[in-house]
Design an enzyme around this catalytic site. Structure first.
Site, PDB file in Angstrom:
ATOM      1  N   LYS A  32     -47.274  58.914 -73.621  1.00 29.78           N
ATOM      2  CA  LYS A  32     -48.425  58.521 -74.437  1.00 29.78           C
ATOM      3  C   LYS A  32     -49.731  59.011 -73.804  1.00 29.78           C
ATOM      4  CE  LYS A  32     -48.474  54.274 -76.085  1.00 29.78           C
ATOM      5  NZ  LYS A  32     -48.590  53.931 -77.494  1.00 29.78           N
ATOM      6  N   ARG A 105     -51.779  49.431 -73.043  1.00 30.37           N
ATOM      7  CA  ARG A 105     -50.409  49.760 -73.487  1.00 30.37           C
ATOM      8  C   ARG A 105     -49.640  50.475 -72.400  1.00 30.37           C
ATOM      9  NH1 ARG A 105     -51.015  50.338 -79.536  1.00 30.37           N
ATOM     10  NH2 ARG A 105     -53.242  50.498 -79.838  1.00 30.37           N
ATOM     11  N   GLY A 114     -40.470  49.888 -77.775  1.00 28.03           N
ATOM     12  CA  GLY A 114     -40.439  48.430 -77.852  1.00 28.03           C
ATOM     13  C   GLY A 114     -39.929  47.739 -76.598  1.00 28.03           C
ATOM     14  N   MET A 116     -41.368  47.786 -73.516  1.00 27.09           N
ATOM     15  CA  MET A 116     -42.415  47.262 -72.621  1.00 27.09           C
ATOM     16  C   MET A 116     -43.537  46.653 -73.450  1.00 27.09           C
ATOM     17  SD  MET A 116     -42.438  49.932 -69.488  1.00 27.09           S
ATOM     18  CE  MET A 116     -42.464  51.411 -70.446  1.00 27.09           C
ATOM     19  N   ARG A 372     -46.780  62.126 -81.044  1.00 26.41           N
ATOM     20  CA  ARG A 372     -45.583  62.399 -80.246  1.00 26.41           C
ATOM     21  C   ARG A 372     -44.585  63.148 -81.123  1.00 26.41           C
ATOM     22  NH1 ARG A 372     -43.584  56.134 -80.051  1.00 26.41           N
ATOM     23  NH2 ARG A 372     -43.701  55.831 -82.280  1.00 26.41           N
ATOM     24  N   HIS A 490      -3.453  57.300 -82.026  1.00 24.78           N
ATOM     25  CA  HIS A 490      -2.887  58.108 -83.112  1.00 24.78           C
ATOM     26  C   HIS A 490      -3.837  58.167 -84.305  1.00 24.78           C
ATOM     27  CE1 HIS A 490      -0.313  58.643 -86.699  1.00 24.78           C
ATOM     28  NE2 HIS A 490       0.173  59.629 -85.953  1.00 24.78           N
ATOM     29  N   SER A 805      -4.616  75.767 -70.987  1.00 24.47           N
ATOM     30  CA  SER A 805      -5.419  74.993 -71.924  1.00 24.47           C
ATOM     31  C   SER A 805      -5.373  73.542 -71.442  1.00 24.47           C
ATOM     32  CB  SER A 805      -4.842  75.110 -73.332  1.00 24.47           C
ATOM     33  OG  SER A 805      -5.608  74.317 -74.207  1.00 24.47           O
ATOM     34  N   CYS A 872      -8.108  71.831 -75.131  1.00 21.46           N
ATOM     35  CA  CYS A 872      -7.699  71.496 -76.494  1.00 21.46           C
ATOM     36  C   CYS A 872      -7.554  69.994 -76.705  1.00 21.46           C
ATOM     37  CB  CYS A 872      -6.434  72.234 -76.898  1.00 21.46           C
ATOM     38  SG  CYS A 872      -5.014  71.751 -75.925  1.00 21.46           S
ATOM     39  N   TYR A 892     -13.082  79.208 -73.692  1.00 22.04           N
ATOM     40  CA  TYR A 892     -13.220  78.651 -75.045  1.00 22.04           C
ATOM     41  C   TYR A 892     -12.953  77.156 -75.034  1.00 22.04           C
ATOM     42  CZ  TYR A 892      -8.151  78.275 -75.284  1.00 22.04           C
ATOM     43  OH  TYR A 892      -6.858  77.923 -75.033  1.00 22.04           O
TER      44      TYR A 892
END
Ligand code: PEP
Ligand code: MG
Length: 944
Positions: A32, A105, A114, A116, A372, A490, A805, A872, A892
């Site tokens: 800020k 602030r 929110g 502080m 911001r 599953h 893999s 994988c 990959y």
């Protein structure tokens, strides 16, 4: 070092077209403070920011290191900065004739919304209020400001700032609020604005008395005491319970500290020529490049946030159904609107990103209170990134960094209408296994799901857990909800593979099969056939049928443009885990460059699986090798077709085909009726069948007779699969098309297993080449690394394997010793108590499992420098895990088709963040021998 440069400068002033600080000083001034400095002082901006000063985060650190005291110089520096502020405002702090009021602030490096504290209207007292009344000519306004100050101050400074452990809803603020509510109730007022001056005066007296009585101290009527009290309270709030908790979750270091911003108050509640508002430089909901915002006449900022009054739109574009008939700011104050519009344009050009702006107009003068980077949803993020790139506001790398990979989910799946979610109550929460939204009528069995679906009903399958036998019903359901299971159970795995909405481990509900109901924790009872709606992205269950919003990715121009940039930048390959040719096609649609995991066993589940499953069962219950071979010969036709179809869809891109993995008992029926049916079909006695099924029983099937162990016990199973692969490939090649299979052996722990299976592969290869009359069939031979021992012995494994893999589902299970199917029972406790910060089945545990992956990769490549390495497990579609894979140097990642775009974006972001990592993208190297970079593969081609 920094300290000597700055000396003992603890205060950074801003205002009047100047500022000591600037935007890049966020660490010292907080977000800020740094933005206030930038807006006020940057030569290209110099916006009308109410003057003030920022007390640095270093003071916060000092404060905590020195028993909550301040550096000596601070008082005089505050005094000097305040004098400058007074000069610019033409008012004096504590002055009885024309008092300057201040806001105090917090502002940390990273926004902690929110978490502080803030105190407004500091400097008002019995004495100074007279001046405020005289200046504003509005007694009511002045007393309203005074009562707001007392309430905030008592709460923030006198109570919380003193370390009082205020239990939710029991603090002084609540008590004072009740006093206000009492008056409103007595007088029949709806809004605070209806209170008269006299009532406000009475309220101020009552507030002061209550504060004294409850907190044992007078409200300080001295402006300076108020100011220092406010500063101290903001610093204290850095270590308030909420802030500490938030930092832990967001991984914000405790040492950062907060800055404190002290700023001249300006008032949007000084009459009808005053207002306050919040606006965005582009629409944060759609991303459209249009100024979008809301404002409230005669109000303070907190009124907009509190949502008590419906705000009006700043312009025509910002109108919605609720604000259709309101007067826009553009109409009401055209000149000021034009000024604001000019500033928002400047701000966006300057910051090169969408800005969230707070402004106040006090008696016809516009002030900019804050700016911001604005938060946005996924759809808006993608649009803004690509449009800003097209506008040349940002470069390609910046554009792809602007979208959080998970935000893409919003573009790929239907989602619950956020407005409907706001007005409906959540009845249960679980683990968000399959994102998106879905609604349907509740059924409790897979068979019912199939039956209801055939009747044209939309259903949601609710079960304790699912098993392969449920696949058909799962497929027919809109979504799946299970009370048990974790992120790789599953249900989770299957649902995610299909891009289906799914919530697992939802312990908040209890299923009562006897009367086909489930009971939610809040007592709500849902019967079979009742509608429920799921938010699978957040794991929330709603009663009833909530609206969904549909999204068609192919038509999303911005998405397609973003992905073009992504593919230019990323270096790692991205493949899909596909179980069927249909899945493979879906993966290609989402940009997969190959298949990283083709789980062959999936042909035995769900639609069209009757005959292959029957043949598999026939094979399983065979007594002799000859019988088994006979069954396998019949099964072979189906396996080959499945593989061939997938290879054809992938058109020469590599397809990693995994040999049969699950324990055989998973495929045989267990209930009486189905056993009888099978015995009839196979023509063997029920007792014999039962004995065979019983013999397959294992106490720990996941650690039992599965994976490569099946191929070792029954080499003919491997042989059949390998033959199917080679023949399918040979046939495709002979027809002039391309195919590139990679044979992958699962659940290995020693190189001897790989050598054992390799002999079969080599033999069948020769046989097929000869039978098909081809010189060579391109392929690779590799293994999954799923067992810690395999990772440790990777150097040996790579002597036989062409590729690794990492099967991180099993690797995580076996590293932690957590069952992937049962983790739902205790994971919530682990997360709540911060024993674990993340579900390790969802995002790679980089410290532990990640270490095994690193070791495995390094040791493997030491033996074979060009060893192709991928992943994988489910983690292949988790953005953080993808970035980890990039850092390890994997070639990959492979994941469910619906997560492919997420993995692509994450891979591109990793390439931007870690440009030093050099990776060969082997994902697309197949192509029937063309463009092959891997010497391992080349050697094989030369040798045949
Ligand atoms: C794994 O273990 O990571 C894997 C991909 O295999 P499965 O989930 O089929 O066991
Ligand atoms: Mg596995």
């Amino acid at each position: 070092m920094e300290k000597t440069i700055r000396g003992n400068k603890y205060i950074y002033f801003f205002g009047g077209g100047n500022a000591d600080g600037h935007e890049s000083m966020k660490n010292l001034l907080g977000g800020k403070g740094a933005n206030l400095a930038e807006m006020a002082g940057h030569p290209k901006l110099k916006l009308p920011v109410p003057p003030g000063f920022t007390i640095t985060t270093e003071v916060c650190t000092y404060y905590y290191d020195h028993k909550k005291t301040y550096p000596n110089e601070l008082r005089s520096q505050v005094g000097e900065a305040l004098e400058k502020t007074e000069k610019l405002m033409g008012k004096k702090f504590g002055d009885e004739k024309d008092p300057l009021l201040l806001s105090v602030r917090s502002g940390a490096r990273r926004s902690m919304p929110g978490m502080m504290e803030t105190v407004l209207n500091i400097g008002l007292s019995e004495k100074t209020i007279k001046g405020l009344i005289a200046q504003s000519n509005d007694e009511r306004f002045a007393y309203d400001a005074y009562r707001r100050l007392i309430m905030m101050y008592a709460d923030v400074v006198m109570e919380k700032g003193n370390g009082a452990d205020v239990r939710h809803g029991k603090g002084i603020r609540k008590m004072l609020d009740e006093k206000l509510e009492n008056i409103k109730e007595k007088q029949g007022y709806i809004s605070d604005t209806q209170l008269t001056v006299d009532e406000l005066k009475t309220l101020v007296r009552t507030y002061k008395k209550t504060v004294k009585k409850v907190l044992g101290k007078e409200f300080p009527d001295d402006p300076w005491e108020q100011l220092w009290g406010g500063i101290g309270a903001v610093f204290s709030s850095w270590n308030g319970k909420r802030a500490v908790e938030y930092r832990r979750i967001e991984k914000i270091p405790d040492e950062w500290g907060t800055a404190v911003n002290v700023q001249a108050m300006v008032f949007g509640n000084m009459g009808n020529d005053s207002c306050t508002g919040v606006a965005f430089t582009r629409n944060p909901g759609t991303g459209e490049n249009k100024f979008y915002g809301e404002y409230l006449v005669n109000a303070q900022g907190e009124d907009v946030v509190a949502g008590i009054r419906t705000p009006a739109p700043v312009n025509e574009y910002s109108k919605n159904a609720q604000s259709e008939n309101f007067t826009t700011l553009e109409k009401m104050m055209p000149k000021l609107y034009k000024e604001l519009d000019g500033y928002q344009n400047k701000l966006e050009l300057h910051y090169k990103d969408m800005q969230d702006i707070e402004f106040t107009i006090e008696k016809g003068k516009l002030y900019m209170l804050q700016c911001r980077v604005g938060k946005r949803n996924g759809i808006a993020a993608v649009r803004m990134a690509t449009e800003m790139y097209a506008e040349k506001l940002i470069d390609a790398k910046t554009a792809i960094m602007r979208v959080a990979p998970n935000q893409l989910v919003e573009l790929l799946l239907p989602m619950l209408d956020p407005k409907a979610e706001q007005t409906n109550t959540v009845i249960a929460k679980g683990l968000p296994a399959g994102p998106g939204g879905a609604k349907g009528r509740v059924v409790f069995s897979s068979d019912d799901a199939v039956e209801w679906e055939q009747r044209g009903e939309k259903v949601i399958l609710v079960r304790e857990e699912t098993s392969p036998e449920d696949v058909d019903g799962m497929h027919k359901s809109q979504a799946i909800l299970t009370t048990k299971g974790g992120m790789t159970s599953h249900a989770a795995l299957v649902a995610r593979g299909w891009g289906k909405c799914c919530i697992v481990g939802c312990g908040d509900i209890e299923i009562h099969h006897e009367n086909k109901t489930f009971k939610a924790k809040n007592g709500e009872v849902i019967k079979e056939g009742d509608w429920i709606t799921l938010n699978g992205t957040r794991g929330l269950v709603y009663e009833g049928s909530l609206p969904l919003v549909d999204i068609d990715i192919e038509k999303n121009k911005s998405y397609n443009e973003l992905m073009k940039l992504v593919d230019k930048i990323k270096v790692m390959g991205v493949r899909a885990n596909a179980e069927t040719p249909g899945d493979a096609a879906q993966g290609v649609k989402f940009g997969a460059e190959g298949i990283g995991l083709f789980r062959t066993e999936h042909m035995f589940y769900g639609e069209g699986s009757e005959q292959p499953l029957f043949l598999l069962r026939k094979m399983i219950v065979s007594k002799t090798e000859a019988e088994r071979r006979e069954a396998l010969n019949e099964l072979y036709i189906y396996v080959k077709k499945d593989i061939k179809d997938t290879l054809l869809v992938m058109n020469g891109h590599p397809v990693t085909i995994r040999l049969l993995d699950p324990p055989l008992h998973e495929f045989v029926p267990h209930d009486k009726e189905k056993l009888h049916q099978l015995s009839e079909e196979l023509g063997i006695r029920v007792s014999v069948l039962k004995r065979r099924v019983l013999a397959l029983h294992e106490n720990n099937p996941m650690l039992g007779h599965r994976g490569v162990r099946l191929g070792v016990s029954y080499p003919e199973i491997t042989e059949m699969q390998v033959r199917a692969i080679f023949e399918a490939t040979a046939e495709i090649i002979k027809s002039g098309k391309k195919a590139f299979p990679e044979i992958m052996v699962p659940v290995t722990c020693t190189v001897n297993e790989l050598s054992h299976q390799k002999k079969i592969v080599d033999r069948v290869y020769e046989e097929v080449c000869e039978a098909e009359g081809v010189k060579n069939i391109p392929y690779l031979y590799g293994t999954m690394i799923e067992i810690p021992r395999a990772a440790l012995k990777a150097g040996h494994m790579a002597e036989v394997a062409d590729f690794f893999s990492f099967g991180t589902n099993d690797l995580t299970q076996m590293s932690f010793g957590f069952s992937r199917d049962d983790i739902g029972g205790f994971l919530p406790n682990y997360l709540d108590q911060k024993i674990l910060y993340d579900d390790p089945f969802q995002t790679i545990d980089q410290e532990g499992v990640g270490e095994l992956i690193r070791i495995g990769t390094e040791r493997g490549r030491k033996t074979k420098p060009n060893l192709k390495v991928g992943i994988c497990g489910e983690h292949g579609g988790d953005a953080e895990s993808v970035k980890f894979c990039h850092r390890i140097g994997m070639n990959y990642v492979s994941c469910s088709p619906f997560r492919v775009p997420i993995a692509r974006l994450a891979a591109a972001q990793a390439a931007v963040q870690y440009p030093e990592i050099k990776i060969e993208n082997y994902a697309t190297q197949g192509n029937n021998g063309h463009g092959i970079k891997n010497p391992v593969q080349k050697r094989r081609l030369e040798s045949v």
